[in-house]
Design a protein around this motif. Sequence first.
Motif, PDB file in Angstrom:
ATOM      1  N   TRP A 261       0.850  -1.188   0.000  1.00  0.00           N
ATOM      2  CA  TRP A 261       0.000   0.000   0.000  1.00  0.00           C
ATOM      3  C   TRP A 261       0.887   1.241   0.000  1.00  0.00           C
ATOM      4  O   TRP A 261       2.102   1.151   0.155  1.00  0.00           O
ATOM      5  N   LEU A 262       0.256   2.388  -0.173  1.00  0.00           N
ATOM      6  CA  LEU A 262       0.989   3.650  -0.208  1.00  0.00           C
ATOM      7  C   LEU A 262       1.841   3.829   1.054  1.00  0.00           C
ATOM      8  O   LEU A 262       1.382   3.581   2.162  1.00  0.00           O
ATOM      9  N   LYS A 263       3.061   4.277   0.856  1.00  0.00           N
ATOM     10  CA  LYS A 263       3.986   4.540   1.958  1.00  0.00           C
ATOM     11  C   LYS A 263       4.363   6.015   1.954  1.00  0.00           C
ATOM     12  O   LYS A 263       4.226   6.679   0.941  1.00  0.00           O
ATOM     13  N   PRO A 264       4.857   6.505   3.085  1.00  0.00           N
ATOM     14  CA  PRO A 264       5.148   5.820   4.352  1.00  0.00           C
ATOM     15  C   PRO A 264       3.881   5.517   5.141  1.00  0.00           C
ATOM     16  O   PRO A 264       2.874   6.212   5.010  1.00  0.00           O
ATOM     17  N   PHE A 265       3.933   4.477   5.965  1.00  0.00           N
ATOM     18  CA  PHE A 265       2.801   4.085   6.783  1.00  0.00           C
ATOM     19  C   PHE A 265       2.752   4.944   8.045  1.00  0.00           C
ATOM     20  O   PHE A 265       3.779   5.151   8.703  1.00  0.00           O
ATOM     21  N   SER A 266       1.582   5.390   8.397  1.00  0.00           N
ATOM     22  CA  SER A 266       1.433   6.296   9.544  1.00  0.00           C
ATOM     23  C   SER A 266       1.892   5.662  10.851  1.00  0.00           C
ATOM     24  O   SER A 266       2.546   6.317  11.674  1.00  0.00           O
ATOM     25  N   ASP A 267       1.546   4.383  11.073  1.00  0.00           N
ATOM     26  CA  ASP A 267       1.934   3.760  12.339  1.00  0.00           C
ATOM     27  C   ASP A 267       3.451   3.633  12.456  1.00  0.00           C
ATOM     28  O   ASP A 267       4.027   3.847  13.530  1.00  0.00           O
ATOM     29  N   GLN A 268       4.113   3.324  11.339  1.00  0.00           N
ATOM     30  CA  GLN A 268       5.566   3.235  11.370  1.00  0.00           C
ATOM     31  C   GLN A 268       6.214   4.597  11.562  1.00  0.00           C
ATOM     32  O   GLN A 268       7.252   4.723  12.215  1.00  0.00           O
ATOM     33  N   LEU A 269       5.585   5.631  10.997  1.00  0.00           N
ATOM     34  CA  LEU A 269       6.097   6.985  11.191  1.00  0.00           C
ATOM     35  C   LEU A 269       5.995   7.401  12.658  1.00  0.00           C
ATOM     36  O   LEU A 269       6.900   8.055  13.203  1.00  0.00           O
ATOM     37  N   VAL A 270       4.907   7.011  13.316  1.00  0.00           N
ATOM     38  CA  VAL A 270       4.735   7.302  14.743  1.00  0.00           C
ATOM     39  C   VAL A 270       5.882   6.692  15.553  1.00  0.00           C
ATOM     40  O   VAL A 270       6.476   7.348  16.422  1.00  0.00           O
ATOM     41  N   ILE A 271       6.208   5.442  15.258  1.00  0.00           N
ATOM     42  CA  ILE A 271       7.308   4.770  15.960  1.00  0.00           C
ATOM     43  C   ILE A 271       8.635   5.465  15.671  1.00  0.00           C
ATOM     44  O   ILE A 271       9.441   5.713  16.576  1.00  0.00           O
ATOM     45  N   GLN A 272       8.846   5.794  14.404  1.00  0.00           N
ATOM     46  CA  GLN A 272      10.091   6.458  14.010  1.00  0.00           C
ATOM     47  C   GLN A 272      10.266   7.780  14.746  1.00  0.00           C
ATOM     48  O   GLN A 272      11.350   8.066  15.273  1.00  0.00           O
ATOM     49  N   LYS A 273       9.220   8.579  14.780  1.00  0.00           N
ATOM     50  CA  LYS A 273       9.325   9.890  15.421  1.00  0.00           C
ATOM     51  C   LYS A 273       9.567   9.746  16.923  1.00  0.00           C
ATOM     52  O   LYS A 273      10.323  10.514  17.523  1.00  0.00           O
ATOM     53  N   ALA A 274       8.918   8.765  17.527  1.00  0.00           N
ATOM     54  CA  ALA A 274       9.141   8.540  18.960  1.00  0.00           C
ATOM     55  C   ALA A 274      10.599   8.170  19.219  1.00  0.00           C
ATOM     56  O   ALA A 274      11.220   8.680  20.159  1.00  0.00           O
ATOM     57  N   LYS A 275      11.157   7.316  18.388  1.00  0.00           N
ATOM     58  CA  LYS A 275      12.551   6.895  18.561  1.00  0.00           C
ATOM     59  C   LYS A 275      13.529   8.044  18.298  1.00  0.00           C
ATOM     60  O   LYS A 275      14.655   8.036  18.814  1.00  0.00           O
ATOM     61  N   GLU A 276      13.101   9.028  17.503  1.00  0.00           N
ATOM     62  CA  GLU A 276      13.946  10.201  17.231  1.00  0.00           C
ATOM     63  C   GLU A 276      13.889  11.225  18.367  1.00  0.00           C
ATOM     64  O   GLU A 276      14.587  12.232  18.324  1.00  0.00           O
TER      65      GLU A 276
END
Length: 338
Positions: A261-276
Amino acid sequence: MDNSKRTAVLLVNVGTPDEPKVPAVRRYLFEFLNDRRVIDLPLIPQKLLVNLIIVPFRAPKSTKLYQMLWTPEGSPLLVNALKNRDKLQEALGDDFQVFAAMRYQNPHLRKVLHKVRDQRFGRLIVIPVFPQYASSTTGTIAQFVSKEIARWTVVPELRFVSQFYDNPTFIKAFTERIKEYRLESYDHIVFSYHGLPNRQVDKVHPEIASTECTCEQALPEHGKYCYKATCYETTRLLAKSLNLKPEDYSVSFQSRLTKNWLKPFSDQLVIQKAKEGVKRILFVAPAFVADCLETTVEIGVEYQELFEEHGGEKIQLVESLNDHPRWIETLKKLILEG
């Protein structure tokens, strides 16, 4: 009153179960997912996937989510649809008659179209309330309306509003919603849109794969009816109206079923931003004009939990347009100026 001199206005959204109970949710999912434009697989695989796997297993889980969404008034999607109908009727006056319908379940599009037919209006304006065109939303409504009206003895003058992602009043309406929150108090802004399978997006411009397109930077000529391209264009227009810099925000797509499906995925972006180290995110969902399962529960509850699990603190969902006066003004202008 002579309806032949009046215009019927039909506001159409995707649909909602009649109640947050398994049988009602099962009926909704059955009708929704058996639509050939929603799941565009070959017929037999689609029927087997939907009716033997997705609906039986998804209905109980979805019911729990709908129970979280439901209000004392009912489904927010339907509640706001009826409010929009009544407020737009007041704004337009007696030369128009406004109807609200759902593509799936109630008030069902077929039944509402029958009311329009029986009252013999001289003109019909159909507005699927999806800012960005997609075959699985606006397209299926257009197909359904066309097939239904083709059976009528008298076919009224017909106008179909296919999208309004760049309408200035629509952009202004969402801008006002976003400005209700102090942007400086958030570390990042995410513009999240409902996802689509890549293959559905690619069908709009088969000569250019969506994964290779440059629509993230600018709207290409071939992208005016491409869902991905118009989502990014909506974001650019909102960012400009809010004076945002590119590093202030991200675009992502939610509610995916597979990795294709279309990327980036919102849930993965949430995790990425938290880790940043991002602690506070403001979420905007400009593909939805009314709050629903995907905004209130998926973003407001599920993403909040996901964000906290990975070190974040607060995800704030910007309320959708719902029955905001500027949204009613947008609809009025789409009708009168289109």
